[in-house]
Scaffold this active site. Sequence first.
Site, PDB file in Angstrom:
ATOM      1  N   ASN A   1      33.102  36.808  46.444  1.00 51.91           N
ATOM      2  CA  ASN A   1      33.550  36.344  45.134  1.00 51.91           C
ATOM      3  C   ASN A   1      34.755  35.429  45.383  1.00 51.91           C
ATOM      4  O   ASN A   1      35.852  35.900  45.651  1.00 51.91           O
ATOM      5  CB  ASN A   1      33.943  37.569  44.285  1.00 51.91           C
TER       6      ASN A   1
ATOM      7  N   ARG B   1      28.916  35.395  44.156  1.00 50.28           N
ATOM      8  CA  ARG B   1      29.071  35.391  42.711  1.00 50.28           C
ATOM      9  C   ARG B   1      29.358  33.956  42.278  1.00 50.28           C
ATOM     10  O   ARG B   1      30.272  33.317  42.797  1.00 50.28           O
ATOM     11  CB  ARG B   1      30.230  36.291  42.310  1.00 50.28           C
TER      12      ARG B   1
ATOM     13  N   HIS C   1      29.906  38.081  32.394  1.00 52.32           N
ATOM     14  CA  HIS C   1      29.816  39.489  32.820  1.00 52.32           C
ATOM     15  C   HIS C   1      28.353  39.942  32.915  1.00 52.32           C
ATOM     16  O   HIS C   1      28.059  41.128  32.791  1.00 52.32           O
ATOM     17  CB  HIS C   1      30.538  40.442  31.834  1.00 52.32           C
TER      18      HIS C   1
ATOM     19  N   LEU D   1      34.775  46.424  29.075  1.00 52.77           N
ATOM     20  CA  LEU D   1      36.151  46.336  28.571  1.00 52.77           C
ATOM     21  C   LEU D   1      37.126  46.344  29.738  1.00 52.77           C
ATOM     22  O   LEU D   1      37.466  47.398  30.286  1.00 52.77           O
ATOM     23  CB  LEU D   1      36.436  47.518  27.631  1.00 52.77           C
ATOM     24  N   GLY D   2      37.530  45.149  30.138  1.00 54.38           N
ATOM     25  CA  GLY D   2      38.508  45.024  31.214  1.00 54.38           C
ATOM     26  C   GLY D   2      39.559  44.034  30.778  1.00 54.38           C
ATOM     27  O   GLY D   2      39.778  43.847  29.579  1.00 54.38           O
TER      28      GLY D   2
ATOM     29  N   ARG E   1      43.531  36.728  26.256  1.00 56.96           N
ATOM     30  CA  ARG E   1      42.715  35.780  25.472  1.00 56.96           C
ATOM     31  C   ARG E   1      42.565  36.265  24.036  1.00 56.96           C
ATOM     32  O   ARG E   1      42.417  37.470  23.796  1.00 56.96           O
ATOM     33  CB  ARG E   1      41.328  35.627  26.101  1.00 56.96           C
TER      34      ARG E   1
ATOM     35  N   MET F   1      46.468  47.414  29.530  1.00 59.25           N
ATOM     36  CA  MET F   1      46.226  48.469  28.549  1.00 59.25           C
ATOM     37  C   MET F   1      47.083  49.714  28.806  1.00 59.25           C
ATOM     38  O   MET F   1      47.447  50.426  27.877  1.00 59.25           O
ATOM     39  CB  MET F   1      44.730  48.816  28.537  1.00 59.25           C
TER      40      MET F   1
ATOM     41  N   ILE G   1      39.087  49.367  31.331  1.00 54.80           N
ATOM     42  CA  ILE G   1      39.494  50.082  30.121  1.00 54.80           C
ATOM     43  C   ILE G   1      38.392  51.040  29.651  1.00 54.80           C
ATOM     44  O   ILE G   1      38.656  52.207  29.347  1.00 54.80           O
ATOM     45  CB  ILE G   1      39.865  49.066  29.008  1.00 54.80           C
TER      46      ILE G   1
ATOM     47  N   GLU H   1      29.501  45.441  40.074  1.00 59.95           N
ATOM     48  CA  GLU H   1      28.955  44.085  40.136  1.00 59.95           C
ATOM     49  C   GLU H   1      28.561  43.705  41.566  1.00 59.95           C
ATOM     50  O   GLU H   1      27.566  43.030  41.777  1.00 59.95           O
ATOM     51  CB  GLU H   1      29.972  43.097  39.552  1.00 59.95           C
TER      52      GLU H   1
HETATM   53  P1  AMP Z   1      39.412  45.267  34.903  1.00 60.71           P
HETATM   54  O1  AMP Z   1      39.559  43.828  34.473  1.00 60.71           O
HETATM   55  O2  AMP Z   1      38.025  45.798  34.710  1.00 60.71           O
HETATM   56  O3  AMP Z   1      39.957  45.533  36.281  1.00 60.71           O
HETATM   57  O4  AMP Z   1      40.340  46.125  33.898  1.00 60.71           O
HETATM   58  C1  AMP Z   1      41.720  45.934  33.782  1.00 60.71           C
HETATM   59  C2  AMP Z   1      42.244  46.744  32.614  1.00 60.71           C
HETATM   60  O5  AMP Z   1      41.868  48.121  32.786  1.00 60.71           O
HETATM   61  C3  AMP Z   1      43.761  46.732  32.447  1.00 60.71           C
HETATM   62  O6  AMP Z   1      44.089  46.573  31.083  1.00 60.71           O
HETATM   63  C4  AMP Z   1      44.187  48.118  32.929  1.00 60.71           C
HETATM   64  O7  AMP Z   1      45.292  48.586  32.212  1.00 60.71           O
HETATM   65  C5  AMP Z   1      42.985  48.966  32.620  1.00 60.71           C
HETATM   66  N1  AMP Z   1      42.903  50.092  33.561  1.00 60.71           N
HETATM   67  C6  AMP Z   1      42.401  50.050  34.810  1.00 60.71           C
HETATM   68  N2  AMP Z   1      42.494  51.263  35.402  1.00 60.71           N
HETATM   69  C7  AMP Z   1      43.108  52.089  34.512  1.00 60.71           C
HETATM   70  C8  AMP Z   1      43.492  53.460  34.519  1.00 60.71           C
HETATM   71  N3  AMP Z   1      43.269  54.242  35.574  1.00 60.71           N
HETATM   72  N4  AMP Z   1      44.072  53.944  33.401  1.00 60.71           N
HETATM   73  C9  AMP Z   1      44.289  53.173  32.336  1.00 60.71           C
HETATM   74  N5  AMP Z   1      43.943  51.863  32.260  1.00 60.71           N
HETATM   75  C10 AMP Z   1      43.350  51.325  33.324  1.00 60.71           C
END
Ligand code: AMP
Length: 398
Positions: free
Chosen positions: A7, A91, A180, A209-210, A241, A284, A332, A384
């Site tokens: 990636n 990717r 995604h 949800l990330g 965003r 988050m 998330i 992924e």
């Molecule tokens: P991603 O883009 O899928 O890596 O997700 C990133 C988001 O997931 C961020 O807002 C992080 O705060 C949240 N996140 C990832 N791991 C945790 C965790 N163990 N507890 C709470 N939030 C998490």
Amino acid sequence: MNILVINAGSSSLKYQLIDMDAEKVLAKGLVERIGIEGANLQHRPAGKEEVRIETPMKDHVDGMKLVLDALVDKNHGVIASMDEIGAVGHRVVHGGESFKESVLIDDAVMAAIEENVPLAPLHNPANIMGIKACLSVMPKTPMVAVFDTAFHQTMPAKAYLYGLPIDLYRRLKVRRYGFHGTSHMYVSKKAAELLGKPVESLKIVTCHLGNGSSVSAVDGGRSVDTSMGLTPLEGLMMGTRCGDMDPAIVKYLMDRDHLSIEDVDKILNKKSGLLGVSDLSSDMRDITSAAASGNEDAANALEMFCYRIKKYIGAYAAAMGGLDVIVLTAGIGENVAIVREKVLSGLEFLGVKMDKVKNESRPKDVLISTDDSKVKVLVIATDEEMTIARDTQRLVKG
Ligand code: AMP
């Protein structure tokens, strides 16, 4: 067969080497700051100590050489020679309308990925650099491109066209593409597998949800609608965003604050979402803890994030004429119980009944709905890289 998954970003290369017979990750890692001071490799071989190597890298070819050296190193390597890498899966963010599925890379495919650069000017050039770097250091190894957009190419015209002059679609390809795709595909198949039902029989809403977030309507295994659009800016509110908004806001901001279009673009992509509304953080974890200690802006950001997901679930249930499964995934979706609770509460009228205890028990690849819930709700850890590796193996084996 071992498959290397790549990636590539503009100054980074993430990689995983996967043994496909056991579907086991042998090593993973990240090259950062390519072409910039402080370039380094972080290599994590399974069952061995992580290593960090700092060395100048002028381009992605130098980065790829370092990755391959790490994989075959006699101390922290995991294979004896490069010949043990059967294929490479890349990717690629934007396949436009050229790619409805993954493909073996040849000159024509490279040309088509180049043609789609205007649709993803930040991402596709980096992906192309990654492919070219691999081709230069392992010219005999088959390469496969797996596109973020491909899974959504099954959307009907009523879902992918915008209410704009049709000439803009015909001439400039302005339409919804969605992103995604490897994640939405992986979790929808996994949901069917976990429920022991054919995916063809299910109406699923998948919520990725990330930091970037999107929702898809997956009817019978095919994406029929998704929240991201021409670019990953549309749809849900995300880390930085804005997601859906009145497009007239762009001109209003330019007029009132004398901003350039680049300024507004930066606000919408980098300064909005959780970060913009909370005026605190795009993460988050920070938002939920600030909201719990009474920060009103953080509490609003959390409520908005969840409310918008809930609205999409309702919309997609209507679009599919029913709903059997909701899947929550990514950083998330997999980790934040309070978000899942806020998204699902109030959906009882659709037949959704959440089990509070299961929701709070760090669920992974399990149901969090009650036994009598008409709609099954699953938390699934997205993968992924495994999806890219499986597609790569399938195409290479013919
Ligand atoms: P991603 O883009 O899928 O890596 O997700 C990133 C988001 O997931 C961020 O807002 C992080 O705060 C949240 N996140 C990832 N791991 C945790 C965790 N163990 N507890 C709470 N939030 C998490």
